[in-house]
Design a protein around this motif. Sequence first.
Motif, PDB file in Angstrom:
ATOM      1  N   ASP A 104     -15.550  -2.281   7.448  1.00 30.00           N
ATOM      2  CA  ASP A 104     -14.573  -3.646   7.144  1.00 30.00           C
ATOM      3  C   ASP A 104     -14.590  -4.055   5.563  1.00 30.00           C
ATOM      4  N   LEU A 105     -13.263  -4.383   5.742  1.00 32.08           N
ATOM      5  CA  LEU A 105     -12.674  -5.303   4.731  1.00 32.08           C
ATOM      6  C   LEU A 105     -12.676  -6.814   3.744  1.00 32.08           C
ATOM      7  N   HIS A 106     -13.315  -7.586   5.567  1.00 28.56           N
ATOM      8  CA  HIS A 106     -13.546  -8.308   5.646  1.00 28.56           C
ATOM      9  C   HIS A 106     -15.292  -8.903   4.595  1.00 28.56           C
ATOM     10  N   ASP A 107     -15.963  -7.959   5.261  1.00 26.47           N
ATOM     11  CA  ASP A 107     -17.417  -8.331   5.075  1.00 26.47           C
ATOM     12  C   ASP A 107     -17.786  -6.953   3.261  1.00 26.47           C
ATOM     13  N   ASP A 108     -17.236  -5.999   3.103  1.00 22.51           N
ATOM     14  CA  ASP A 108     -16.635  -4.944   2.765  1.00 22.51           C
ATOM     15  C   ASP A 108     -16.012  -4.715   1.596  1.00 22.51           C
ATOM     16  N   PRO A 109     -15.217  -5.609   0.861  1.00 24.89           N
ATOM     17  CA  PRO A 109     -13.515  -5.235   0.211  1.00 24.89           C
ATOM     18  C   PRO A 109     -14.037  -3.741  -0.915  1.00 24.89           C
ATOM     19  N   GLU A 110     -15.251  -3.585  -1.015  1.00 25.08           N
ATOM     20  CA  GLU A 110     -14.830  -2.487  -2.360  1.00 25.08           C
ATOM     21  C   GLU A 110     -15.415  -0.806  -1.155  1.00 25.08           C
ATOM     22  N   GLU A 111     -15.713  -1.571  -0.377  1.00 29.77           N
ATOM     23  CA  GLU A 111     -15.237  -0.075   0.825  1.00 29.77           C
ATOM     24  C   GLU A 111     -16.459   0.688   0.675  1.00 29.77           C
ATOM     25  N   PHE A 166       0.518  -1.467  -0.060  1.00 32.35           N
ATOM     26  CA  PHE A 166      -0.215  -0.025   0.225  1.00 32.35           C
ATOM     27  C   PHE A 166       0.280   1.191  -0.119  1.00 32.35           C
ATOM     28  N   ALA A 167       0.111   2.313  -0.691  1.00 35.17           N
ATOM     29  CA  ALA A 167       1.377   3.432  -1.306  1.00 35.17           C
ATOM     30  C   ALA A 167       0.582   4.196   0.424  1.00 35.17           C
ATOM     31  N   GLN A 168       1.789   5.327   0.051  1.00 40.82           N
ATOM     32  CA  GLN A 168       1.773   6.343   1.221  1.00 40.82           C
ATOM     33  C   GLN A 168       1.376   7.867   0.457  1.00 40.82           C
ATOM     34  N   GLY A 169       0.641   7.877  -0.530  1.00 41.97           N
ATOM     35  CA  GLY A 169       0.026   8.740  -1.356  1.00 41.97           C
ATOM     36  C   GLY A 169      -1.340   7.800  -2.367  1.00 41.97           C
ATOM     37  N   VAL A 170      -1.907   9.141  -2.347  1.00 43.75           N
ATOM     38  CA  VAL A 170      -2.875   8.699  -3.492  1.00 43.75           C
ATOM     39  C   VAL A 170      -2.150   9.535  -4.600  1.00 43.75           C
ATOM     40  N   SER A 171      -1.318  10.360  -4.415  1.00 39.58           N
ATOM     41  CA  SER A 171      -1.050  10.492  -5.869  1.00 39.58           C
ATOM     42  C   SER A 171       0.602  10.962  -6.163  1.00 39.58           C
ATOM     43  N   THR A 172       1.249  11.832  -6.827  1.00 44.82           N
ATOM     44  CA  THR A 172       2.527  11.480  -6.649  1.00 44.82           C
ATOM     45  C   THR A 172       3.377  11.926  -6.171  1.00 44.82           C
ATOM     46  N   ALA A 173       3.631  13.124  -5.737  1.00 39.82           N
ATOM     47  CA  ALA A 173       3.964  13.929  -4.749  1.00 39.82           C
ATOM     48  C   ALA A 173       4.274  13.094  -3.746  1.00 39.82           C
ATOM     49  N   PRO A 174       2.903  12.932  -2.445  1.00 42.16           N
ATOM     50  CA  PRO A 174       3.287  12.198  -0.994  1.00 42.16           C
ATOM     51  C   PRO A 174       3.842  11.106  -1.965  1.00 42.16           C
ATOM     52  N   SER A 175       3.398   9.845  -2.688  1.00 42.27           N
ATOM     53  CA  SER A 175       3.873   8.630  -2.199  1.00 42.27           C
ATOM     54  C   SER A 175       5.831   8.557  -2.724  1.00 42.27           C
ATOM     55  N   MET A 176       6.006  10.160  -3.258  1.00 41.76           N
ATOM     56  CA  MET A 176       7.619  10.005  -3.805  1.00 41.76           C
ATOM     57  C   MET A 176       8.282  10.002  -2.869  1.00 41.76           C
ATOM     58  N   THR A 177       7.835  11.215  -2.197  1.00 40.02           N
ATOM     59  CA  THR A 177       8.670  11.715  -1.479  1.00 40.02           C
ATOM     60  C   THR A 177       8.729  10.815  -0.262  1.00 40.02           C
ATOM     61  N   PRO A 233      -8.091   8.113   0.200  1.00 40.42           N
ATOM     62  CA  PRO A 233      -7.245   6.808   0.344  1.00 40.42           C
ATOM     63  C   PRO A 233      -7.912   5.594   0.329  1.00 40.42           C
ATOM     64  N   TYR A 234      -8.889   5.714  -0.822  1.00 44.10           N
ATOM     65  CA  TYR A 234      -9.645   4.419  -1.433  1.00 44.10           C
ATOM     66  C   TYR A 234      -8.348   3.010  -1.495  1.00 44.10           C
ATOM     67  N   ASP A 235      -8.753   2.004  -1.575  1.00 46.98           N
ATOM     68  CA  ASP A 235      -7.767   0.752  -1.852  1.00 46.98           C
ATOM     69  C   ASP A 235      -7.589   0.903  -3.778  1.00 46.98           C
ATOM     70  N   GLU A 236      -8.598   0.962  -4.478  1.00 43.58           N
ATOM     71  CA  GLU A 236      -8.149   1.119  -5.703  1.00 43.58           C
ATOM     72  C   GLU A 236      -7.045   2.726  -5.698  1.00 43.58           C
ATOM     73  N   LEU A 237      -6.707   3.738  -4.746  1.00 38.71           N
ATOM     74  CA  LEU A 237      -6.121   4.346  -5.152  1.00 38.71           C
ATOM     75  C   LEU A 237      -5.120   3.678  -4.408  1.00 38.71           C
ATOM     76  N   ILE A 238      -5.209   3.141  -3.807  1.00 36.92           N
ATOM     77  CA  ILE A 238      -3.549   2.834  -2.722  1.00 36.92           C
ATOM     78  C   ILE A 238      -2.679   1.270  -2.833  1.00 36.92           C
ATOM     79  N   HIS A 239      -4.248   0.480  -3.434  1.00 35.61           N
ATOM     80  CA  HIS A 239      -2.850  -0.836  -2.975  1.00 35.61           C
ATOM     81  C   HIS A 239      -2.634  -0.852  -5.009  1.00 35.61           C
ATOM     82  N   VAL A 240      -0.801  -1.008  -4.756  1.00 33.19           N
ATOM     83  CA  VAL A 240      -0.523  -1.306  -5.624  1.00 33.19           C
ATOM     84  C   VAL A 240       0.707  -2.098  -5.891  1.00 33.19           C
ATOM     85  N   PRO A 241       0.826  -2.695  -7.367  1.00 32.22           N
ATOM     86  CA  PRO A 241       2.227  -3.531  -7.781  1.00 32.22           C
ATOM     87  C   PRO A 241       3.261  -3.302  -6.933  1.00 32.22           C
TER      88      PRO A 241
END
Length: 441
Positions: free
Chosen positions: A380-387, A41-52, A271-279
């Motif tokens: 609850d990500l177990h019951d609701d992974p789509e948040e 999981f990334a520490q930012g949802v966009s480049t500036a925080p994530s790359m910092t 920061p939903y998972d589609e924005l922070i879950h990265v390979p």
Amino acid sequence: MTNVLFLVVDSLRYDAIHDDKISTPNIDTLAEEGISFSQCFAQGVSTAPSMTAMLTGRYPLDYGGHWYLEQGQPTMAEQFQANDYSTAAIHSNPNVSRLRNFHRGFDMFEENILPFDPDGLVNNVPDELLRYANKFARIFQRTPYLPIEKINDNLTEWIDTTREPWFLWTQYMDVHGPYLPGDDFTYANKFRAERLWRKAAVNAPEEITSDEHDELWANYGKEVEYLDREIGNFLNDLSSKGVLEDTIVIVVGDHGDEFNEHGKYGHGNLPYDELIHVPLIIRFPESAEVPQPTNKEEIVRTIDILPTILDFVDADLSDEMNDRMEGESLMPVLQGQEPSYDIAVTEKEMRGEDYLRFGFRTTKWKYLYDGKHEEGYLYDLHDDPEESTDVADEHPDVVDRFETVLTDRLSSIEQTSEGITIPDIEQGKGVEERLEALGYK
């Protein structure tokens, strides 16, 4: 000593390389040969925080924040440079530019942000003329960034002419909007892609039709396939030259992109998972005493990449880096140990605003805090992974725990940033227009 090839892919979400309809044989091969982290999981949802976070090993909002690296902040490149590595960065992302102080520690820092840069032969040309020249050039350019083929040519040229060991970082922009259909370029689909991207990511996401949504996702997938092919060509070329025998290869997304999962497109949401879950894939040399290939399912963070690689090459770190680094080496995790943390933190100061957003994720829970409205949400990500369903009222004890973590983060941000002055950055109209072409208001 071991070379380090750090390949960051802007806007690459985890599920894009695990979608049966998107073919990524070269990235798949890299994962099958190295270490694949399925819960990164990334520490930012966009480049500036994530790359910092990735380039400093600290959380984005500490020590003055993520829009500018203050002068006392040590960087990944500086640590490699101090350990007698040749260092280079080659990219075309305005958010990690020399203007924002990201160049420190690099022997060579090549940022291809504008077609006509106000340096060298054109340094006496009036700013307004340069602006119009760049604007005119953008009409004929395929993309508002340097495509991967040209980036790879520049990477190869530098590798061929530099001494080992080396540390080389790039940030591929091809998966970032506007989404062209891969390398199937015509001016017609260029202008359509740019118009559709502005509509989805900036102007009217609520007006995107079902067909337009499908087109956006299909073209995003084609960009991922194009990226995969060119990464494969690049690595095959390095392999044929014997370069990869002593090289760590890292492929990671800096953040993902949203496709209306929570009402928006691009990466300006919470920061939903589609924005922070990265390979995250790390392939070590075959000679390394690392248990690869393997897949690790523990929650890890992109902030851990820096300490992991520096640990592997047995680098000496500056005292300031040791003091400021929040990430931790994943080498013990590769040997079967658990990380010392159980929460992945994501945070951002909104561009041009004065409020903060946070996400705190465990294997079961996600807590989001929106500073604009001073509201928190629990999933609850177990019951609701789509948040999709806020269950904060049903679990006040869990909310209390996360609010304590939030309070601690706010306190750390205040303490670490005390006495630090961040200068006002004059980017120039040309850079602002380039950011707007990438979907930033």
